[in-house]
Design a protein around this motif. Structure first.
Motif, PDB file in Angstrom:
ATOM      1  N   PRO A  17     -10.361  -6.480  -5.848  1.00  0.00           N
ATOM      2  CA  PRO A  17      -9.776  -5.138  -5.919  1.00  0.00           C
ATOM      3  C   PRO A  17      -8.333  -5.147  -5.420  1.00  0.00           C
ATOM      4  N   LYS A  18      -7.596  -4.130  -5.815  1.00  0.00           N
ATOM      5  CA  LYS A  18      -6.184  -4.058  -5.415  1.00  0.00           C
ATOM      6  C   LYS A  18      -6.077  -3.796  -3.913  1.00  0.00           C
ATOM      7  N   GLU A  20      -4.138  -1.710  -2.573  1.00  0.00           N
ATOM      8  CA  GLU A  20      -4.061  -0.259  -2.353  1.00  0.00           C
ATOM      9  C   GLU A  20      -5.456   0.348  -2.182  1.00  0.00           C
ATOM     10  N   THR A  21      -6.394  -0.171  -2.975  1.00  0.00           N
ATOM     11  CA  THR A  21      -7.763   0.360  -2.889  1.00  0.00           C
ATOM     12  C   THR A  21      -8.354   0.064  -1.513  1.00  0.00           C
ATOM     13  N   PHE A  24      -6.706   2.215   1.056  1.00  0.00           N
ATOM     14  CA  PHE A  24      -7.214   3.579   0.972  1.00  0.00           C
ATOM     15  C   PHE A  24      -8.554   3.688   1.713  1.00  0.00           C
ATOM     16  N   LEU A  25      -9.433   2.717   1.467  1.00  0.00           N
ATOM     17  CA  LEU A  25     -10.764   2.761   2.079  1.00  0.00           C
ATOM     18  C   LEU A  25     -10.665   2.663   3.607  1.00  0.00           C
TER      19      LEU A  25
ATOM     20  N   SER B  30     -15.619  -8.206  -0.791  1.00  0.00           N
ATOM     21  CA  SER B  30     -14.940  -7.470  -1.867  1.00  0.00           C
ATOM     22  C   SER B  30     -14.970  -8.224  -3.200  1.00  0.00           C
ATOM     23  N   TYR B  34     -16.728  -6.658  -6.370  1.00  0.00           N
ATOM     24  CA  TYR B  34     -15.821  -6.288  -7.474  1.00  0.00           C
ATOM     25  C   TYR B  34     -16.180  -7.074  -8.738  1.00  0.00           C
ATOM     26  N   ASP B  45      -9.724  -0.970 -14.354  1.00  0.00           N
ATOM     27  CA  ASP B  45      -9.520   0.331 -13.710  1.00  0.00           C
ATOM     28  C   ASP B  45     -10.855   0.976 -13.329  1.00  0.00           C
ATOM     29  N   GLU B  48     -12.311  -0.825 -10.447  1.00  0.00           N
ATOM     30  CA  GLU B  48     -11.593  -0.423  -9.215  1.00  0.00           C
ATOM     31  C   GLU B  48     -12.151   0.910  -8.698  1.00  0.00           C
ATOM     32  N   ASP B  49     -12.347   1.859  -9.628  1.00  0.00           N
ATOM     33  CA  ASP B  49     -12.882   3.179  -9.256  1.00  0.00           C
ATOM     34  C   ASP B  49     -14.284   3.058  -8.668  1.00  0.00           C
ATOM     35  N   GLN B  52     -14.246   1.516  -5.264  1.00  0.00           N
ATOM     36  CA  GLN B  52     -13.808   2.490  -4.257  1.00  0.00           C
ATOM     37  C   GLN B  52     -14.922   3.479  -3.923  1.00  0.00           C
TER      38      GLN B  52
END
Lengths: 47, 193
Positions: A17-18, A20-21, A24-25, B30, B34, B45, B48-49, B52
């Motif tokens: 994952p990025k 930024e993600t 954010f978490l 992660s 992921y 994308d 990623e969502d 999260q």
């Protein structure tokens, strides 16, 4: 001598994952607080 | 913080308010989580969502003290992401997403007929200019033109309303247009969109 007719997968395709993600978490976790009152629970985001 | 601590120990530390423990847990798992999500949805994308949302659920459950699967952190997180993937596919089957390819682009057959911002500005300007020109016309010509063009009345209705014959109304309209053209030429106004 036998040959292996296979190709190596590109190592560049990192499935992560990025940043930024993740950030954010971690920030979400820091901001989230759960308040217990008797049998009730309230969530609040303190930003 | 000891990097070698087990998941269960990190969870316990996190529950005691040690935020760094969460960072370690996410960092540790992660890639696996992921990759698992990506292997199902094949869209970075979306993956990623879902990733999260998975951890938002993890954080909320842990903070509410509702986590009771000590020692099985990863399978628990995987199950959450699995459920979210199923939710995603359910949502998508109701509302399928169409993705264009190089061979066929949906926008080559589907257009948006409404003018873009620039064209809209030009259109507004042209309409404003025309309104100003109409103001300059003689009263009887202006009256006929407004009734015909803006109120969409027939020449019979215009004739009845203004108390003249249809021919007179037609003539006034004709002169109104001629005069408008003259005004446009005289003032060098560009009325094209």
């Amino acid at each position: 001598m036998a040959h292996y007719y296979t190709e190596n997968f590109s190592k560049e395709t990192s499935l992560k994952p990025k940043k930024e993600t993740i950030d954010f978490l971690l920030n979400y976790s820091k901001a989230l607080s759960v308040i217990n009152y008797k049998k009730l629970q309230f969530e609040s985001i303190n930003n | 913080m000891d990097q070698n601590l087990q998941d269960s120990a990190l969870v316990t530390l996190y529950l005691k308010g040690e935020e760094k423990a969460l960072e370690l847990l996410i960092d540790r798992h992660s890639q696996r989580i992921y990759s698992f999500i990506y292997s199902k949805v094949y869209d970075k994308d979306v993956a990623e969502d879902i990733f999260q949302d998975t951890f938002i659920k993890v954080i909320r459950t842990l903070k509410r003290g509702a986590y009771n699967e000590e020692g099985k952190f990863l399978p628990w997180v995987m199950r959450i992401s699995h459920n979210l993937i199923i939710d995603y596919f359910r949502r998508n089957s109701r509302m399928p997403k169409f993705q264009g390819s190089d061979d066929f682009n949906i926008f080559s057959v589907l257009g948006d007929p409404s003018p873009n911002a620039e064209r809209q500005l030009i259109k507004d300007q042209v309409e404003l200019d025309v309104q100003k020109l109409i103001e300059v016309l003689p009263e009887e010509q202006r009256e006929v033109l407004i009734m015909r063009m803006y109120k969409d009345m027939s020449f019979k209705e215009i004739a009845d309303k203004t108390g003249v014959s249809i021919n007179t109304a037609l003539g006034r309209m004709r002169y109104a247009i001629i005069n408008l053209r003259k005004l446009v030429e005289k003032n060098n106004i560009i009325l094209t969109n």
